[in-house]
Design an enzyme around this catalytic site. Structure first.
Site, PDB file in Angstrom:
ATOM      1  N   SER A 160       0.829  -1.205   0.000  1.00 36.96           N
ATOM      2  CA  SER A 160       0.000   0.000   0.000  1.00 36.96           C
ATOM      3  C   SER A 160       0.865   1.259   0.000  1.00 36.96           C
ATOM      4  O   SER A 160       1.840   1.363   0.742  1.00 36.96           O
ATOM      5  CB  SER A 160      -0.904  -0.003   1.228  1.00 36.96           C
ATOM      6  OG  SER A 160      -1.707   1.151   1.251  1.00 36.96           O
ATOM      7  N   GLY A 189      -3.468   3.697   0.979  1.00 40.26           N
ATOM      8  CA  GLY A 189      -4.208   3.762   2.226  1.00 40.26           C
ATOM      9  C   GLY A 189      -5.278   4.842   2.238  1.00 40.26           C
ATOM     10  O   GLY A 189      -5.108   5.930   1.679  1.00 40.26           O
ATOM     11  N   CYS A 229       7.797  10.044   4.891  1.00 39.05           N
ATOM     12  CA  CYS A 229       6.815  10.493   5.884  1.00 39.05           C
ATOM     13  C   CYS A 229       5.668  11.171   5.148  1.00 39.05           C
ATOM     14  O   CYS A 229       5.263  12.283   5.480  1.00 39.05           O
ATOM     15  CB  CYS A 229       7.448  11.415   6.922  1.00 39.05           C
ATOM     16  SG  CYS A 229       8.062  12.979   6.271  1.00 39.05           S
ATOM     17  N   GLY A 268       2.589  10.547   5.176  1.00 36.33           N
ATOM     18  CA  GLY A 268       1.542  10.881   6.130  1.00 36.33           C
ATOM     19  C   GLY A 268       0.140  10.531   5.683  1.00 36.33           C
ATOM     20  O   GLY A 268      -0.828  11.208   6.045  1.00 36.33           O
ATOM     21  N   LEU A 269       0.017   9.472   4.883  1.00 43.34           N
ATOM     22  CA  LEU A 269      -1.296   8.958   4.473  1.00 43.34           C
ATOM     23  C   LEU A 269      -2.142   9.988   3.726  1.00 43.34           C
ATOM     24  O   LEU A 269      -3.343  10.091   3.927  1.00 43.34           O
ATOM     25  CB  LEU A 269      -2.071   8.437   5.692  1.00 43.34           C
ATOM     26  CG  LEU A 269      -1.439   7.252   6.428  1.00 43.34           C
ATOM     27  CD1 LEU A 269      -2.205   6.945   7.706  1.00 43.34           C
ATOM     28  CD2 LEU A 269      -1.402   6.026   5.541  1.00 43.34           C
ATOM     29  N   CYS A 303       1.476   2.386  10.852  1.00 40.15           N
ATOM     30  CA  CYS A 303       2.112   3.473  10.101  1.00 40.15           C
ATOM     31  C   CYS A 303       2.968   4.332  11.019  1.00 40.15           C
ATOM     32  O   CYS A 303       2.460   4.922  11.976  1.00 40.15           O
ATOM     33  CB  CYS A 303       1.055   4.342   9.415  1.00 40.15           C
ATOM     34  SG  CYS A 303       1.763   5.621   8.374  1.00 40.15           S
ATOM     35  N   THR A 341       7.242  -0.348   7.587  1.00 39.60           N
ATOM     36  CA  THR A 341       8.549   0.303   7.648  1.00 39.60           C
ATOM     37  C   THR A 341       9.061   0.450   9.078  1.00 39.60           C
ATOM     38  O   THR A 341       8.305   0.457  10.042  1.00 39.60           O
ATOM     39  CB  THR A 341       8.471   1.701   7.006  1.00 39.60           C
ATOM     40  OG1 THR A 341       7.424   2.447   7.641  1.00 39.60           O
ATOM     41  CG2 THR A 341       8.206   1.594   5.526  1.00 39.60           C
ATOM     42  N   GLY A 375       8.984  -6.164   2.635  1.00 35.21           N
ATOM     43  CA  GLY A 375      10.113  -5.506   3.280  1.00 35.21           C
ATOM     44  C   GLY A 375      11.417  -5.742   2.553  1.00 35.21           C
ATOM     45  O   GLY A 375      12.151  -6.666   2.870  1.00 35.21           O
TER      46      GLY A 375
END
Length: 316
Positions: A22, A47, A71, A73-74, A131, A194, A244
């Site tokens: 995602s 997401g 980062c 941040g969705l 997250c 992550t 990963g």
């Protein structure tokens, strides 16, 4: 070559065990200039949250040795706009779609799950409690055993679709939390998200990322992902969606042998957009060269009993 990559995952027949991570594949159509998304087993969509999110301010991505920090941040348009996108997505993508749901508080997850339950285009739900690059929610749920139990329990009550719980690797005991979400009704576990990291700008003498901290992905985290999948698969009786640092066919094979039933390809897509096709072809060749009839036979082969007990537990 024979098509020996077919498998059943959470009651759904997949053409192969290759999914997307995602946030790395958009809404499934962004990569269609590179390859047909239907070559995958399923697509895990970007997401979503209840309300639109602008994401984090400032720099969102930093390159690191053998990986990257992010980062974002969705950032997303929210569930209402997301629903409007789905008909056009399904016109071009016939394989299963996985919705990755996120929240800041428990009720966000529950309300979002209720809405997703009614969307026919969504086949599977990935509950993201891991997250690391948002200031609220996210990793707070996945790193606390009690909260992980609570959110999984509450979402399971309102959701009949297959449920994958995506866990944070930023914990002391990943096996403990994996067993907890299994007890609360998770149909599968996604490992790993992550790892928390930071980058310093030596010119400004300040953290480079706008959010200060971000999630580390890429080949650098592969050994950690393999270790966690290996540990968890020996203790649970549900499938694992492994991810990963996968960037080659050999990586993918290692993940299956560690205990993953399916794998998600993530940040490596940014440098190699056709990676899914390469791995798909590589897996077919490996199975044929080694006289292996089915991809499922690789699952857990690195375990002391060659994965026999784990495959029996997950009914493969």
């Amino acid at each position: 070559m024979n098509n020996n990559l077919n498998l059943n995952f959470l009651g759904i027949d997949l053409n192969n065990p290759l999914l997307t991570a995602s946030g790395c594949f958009g809404y499934g159509l962004e990569y269609k200039d590179y390859f047909n998304p239907n070559e995958l087993g399923a697509v895990v969509l970007k997401g979503i949250t209840l309300e639109p999110r602008n994401g984090n301010k400032g720099i969102r991505i930093a390159e690191t040795p053998s990986g990257m920090l992010n980062c974002v941040g969705l950032e997303n348009p929210g569930i209402n706009e997301f629903k409007k996108l789905l008909p056009s997505i399904k016109k071009e993508i016939s394989i299963p779609l996985v919705a990755n749901i996120n929240g800041s508080v428990l009720d966000d997850y529950v309300q979002l799950a209720k809405k997703i339950e009614l969307i026919k285009e969504i086949d599977i739900v990935e509950l993201n409690i891991s997250c690391p690059n948002v200031k609220d929610g996210g990793m707070a749920f996945g790193s606390n055993p009690k909260m992980a139990r609570h959110v999984t329990h509450e979402v399971r009550k309102v959701l009949s679709k297959p449920l994958i719980v995506k866990l944070s690797p930023n914990v002391t005991n990943i096996v403990e939390i994996s067993k907890i979400v299994e007890e609360e009704g998770a149909d599968a576990i996604a490992l790993i998200n992550t790892l928390l990291g930071i980058s310093i700008d030596i010119k400004s003498k300040k953290p480079l990322l706008g959010n200060v901290m971000g999630g580390l992905s890429g080949p650098a985290i592969k050994p950690i992902a393999l270790r966690m999948i290996y540990q968890v698969s020996q203790q649970v009786s549900i499938p694992i969606l492994g991810m990963g640092g996968i960037s080659s066919t050999n990586d993918a094979i290692e993940f299956f042998m560690a205990g993953a039933t399916c794998i998600s390809l993530g940040s490596s897509l940014f440098s190699n957009p056709t990676l899914p096709l390469e791995i798909k072809q590589g897996l077919e060749k490996y199975l044929n060269d080694n006289g292996i009839d089915c991809i499922s036979s690789l699952i857990g082969l690195a375990h002391p009993d060659n994965g026999v007990s784990y495959r029996e537990r997950i009914k493969l």
